[in-house]
Design a protein around this motif. Sequence first.
Motif, short mmCIF file in Angstrom:
data_model
loop_
_atom_site.label_atom_id
_atom_site.label_comp_id
_atom_site.label_asym_id
_atom_site.label_seq_id
_atom_site.Cartn_x
_atom_site.Cartn_y
_atom_site.Cartn_z
N ARG A 126 2.21 -9.38 -19.99
CA ARG A 126 1.29 -8.04 -20.65
C ARG A 126 0.64 -9.04 -21.57
N ILE A 153 -2.37 -10.24 -17.46
CA ILE A 153 -3.60 -9.21 -17.55
C ILE A 153 -4.57 -9.77 -18.50
N PRO A 154 -4.43 -10.25 -19.30
CA PRO A 154 -5.71 -10.25 -20.59
C PRO A 154 -6.73 -11.28 -19.63
N SER A 164 -8.23 -10.16 -16.36
CA SER A 164 -9.35 -8.93 -16.21
C SER A 164 -10.61 -8.79 -16.20
N ILE A 202 -10.15 -8.28 -12.25
CA ILE A 202 -9.69 -6.91 -12.15
C ILE A 202 -11.47 -5.97 -11.96
N PHE A 203 -12.13 -6.39 -13.97
CA PHE A 203 -13.22 -5.72 -14.23
C PHE A 203 -14.35 -6.06 -12.89
N LEU A 227 -14.61 0.39 -19.48
CA LEU A 227 -13.50 -0.46 -19.22
C LEU A 227 -13.92 -1.67 -19.68
N ARG A 261 -12.00 -3.18 -22.60
CA ARG A 261 -11.35 -3.85 -22.29
C ARG A 261 -10.93 -5.13 -21.70
N VAL A 262 -12.02 -5.26 -21.24
CA VAL A 262 -12.14 -7.17 -20.62
C VAL A 262 -11.77 -8.57 -21.60
#
Lengths: 335, 276
Positions: free
Chosen positions: A242, A246-247, A250, A253-254, A328, A331-332
Amino acid sequence: MAAEVWTARARAAARDRRRRLEHLQAYLFIAPALLLIGVFHVLPGLAALAISLTRWGVIYERFAGLENYAAILDPSGARFGEFVNALGVTAWYVLMTVPVEMAIALLLAFVLYQGTVGRGAYRVVYVMPYITSVVAAATIFEWIFDANFGILNEALGVVGIGAQAWLREPRGIFQMLGAAAGLGVPDALAGPGLSLVAVSIFTVWHFVGFQTIVFLAGLTSISRELYEAARIDGANERQILRRITIPLLSPAIFFVAIIASVGAMRSFNQIYVLTNGGPLDTTRTVPLLIFHTFFERTAVNGIGLGSAMSFIFVLIIVAFTVVQFRVLGRRVFYG
Amino acid sequence: MARAGSLGKHGFLLVGALVAAFPFYWMLTTSFKDFAEAAKSPPVLWPSAWHFENWVEAWTYPHTYWARAFLNTIFVATTTTLGVLATSVLAGYAFARMSFRGRGVLFAFLLLTLFIPGEATLIPQFVLMSRRYLGWYDTYTAQIVPFLATIFSIFLMRQFFLGVPQELIDSARLDGAGHLRILWYVALPLVRPALVTIALIEGLASWNAFLWPLIITSDPLIRPIQVQLVQFNTEGGSRYHLVMAGAAFVVLPILAVYFVAQRYFIEGIARTGIRG
């Protein structure tokens, strides 16, 4: 003395000449690229708007103002129904492909990253579908999905699921599932056609490898020292996932979310080969509708109407992408 | 516990690989079955007899032009790729290494053109090819020239040329070399990875081109393999063993190149996020 002045002048003149020559040479270097992009990219881009304001079928007829836009956007317009249907199909198509592709690709990338025997071989196999042309791969899937002789129906038969028409099945999947469970689902909630589900299955198969590679590259670029430091500080695997993985993943993912959604909205080849928009328009996404409209040009105003549809569709894609960036993008984590 | 986890991991990876590879297996085995066996239920996973003559039949099927289509695709892909390399090397070098008036403005202009979307330009491009303007309908020219310069390739080349050490270029200049000579003998050998990436991307894009040749040609003698395959799929109808042979014609060459150069392909995907 005079000779020195003369040589200094001559040198300055020579330098100027050299600089001018270098400018000229630079322009010659960039000229082919700029000319080609200008003529085949910029000019058509500018012309698109102008063409959408005309009646233009086999030949140019006349300036038509906003007639084409009215035909598409006005609820009583001739093309309103099919355009709204195409937008709905496109939305379902994005929903049934992008999240599924990304979930599978993330899982594959995580497992591959943890390192196993034959990691390189797995990577090579996963990318195979993506390297293959969409047209050829879709031809294979037409055979796999075949209603009478396809191997998918045979395989499902083994687990007791009846044969489906797949690419030829216009009925909505919620309605079909409802019917199987003995429930009557109203037409309004019928959901996307099984045909579109089949096209989506193909799309996921074709693009998962691409996303897996991008995610794997993202994971590999995360410094191992961060993980070690976290472990020394007593973080458990879940916290590491977490707070670190994930950060730091990101941005990838973006990037994939944007590329995959825009790509899905613009898809043409696989749908053209698998269903050509049918049955009963259940797989006719906006690009297919534009293509069909454009090819009707022998009869009517295909070029004018097609251009107007393209223009509206571009605005929709841009709006969707802006929303994605807003929702989104915030949150990146960019280090 | 750890063992069960690693078994699950392997199972997951293996299922993924099977799903990715099975359609290719099914294409190949179907292409060697006879008609009855291809349509048999339950399906036959391994042909009882190998009908290699299917490939000959598919290749020589009436109204198909496989050999011609392959020549067309190879010709278009080769010229397009070489052309893109030439335009992007020259422009990339100029933008990275030469000073000229308007460099910033022109580069910004190129950046802006990235935002012109393909679906808006398709119909105007078609109009541009019509007899009213260029008159390129049904020609190789229409399949090649519009794709001879791509913004992506120019950016990539510029990026790589910016990474060439300035001292190398300066010393070549002191030796009296001009830009063309520096570009060819000093800079180009140092940017080979970029050249390979561009060649693979452009080659693959040309090989897979479908929508544009579909709308801009009607003469089967100049159409590429992807269009030929769709045509053959329609002609062959339910004779799936032949259609799968046709699909194999199109798929196998590109897979062969991929297996040989897979490192470059995968690196290219990871580095640039290209999407076909």
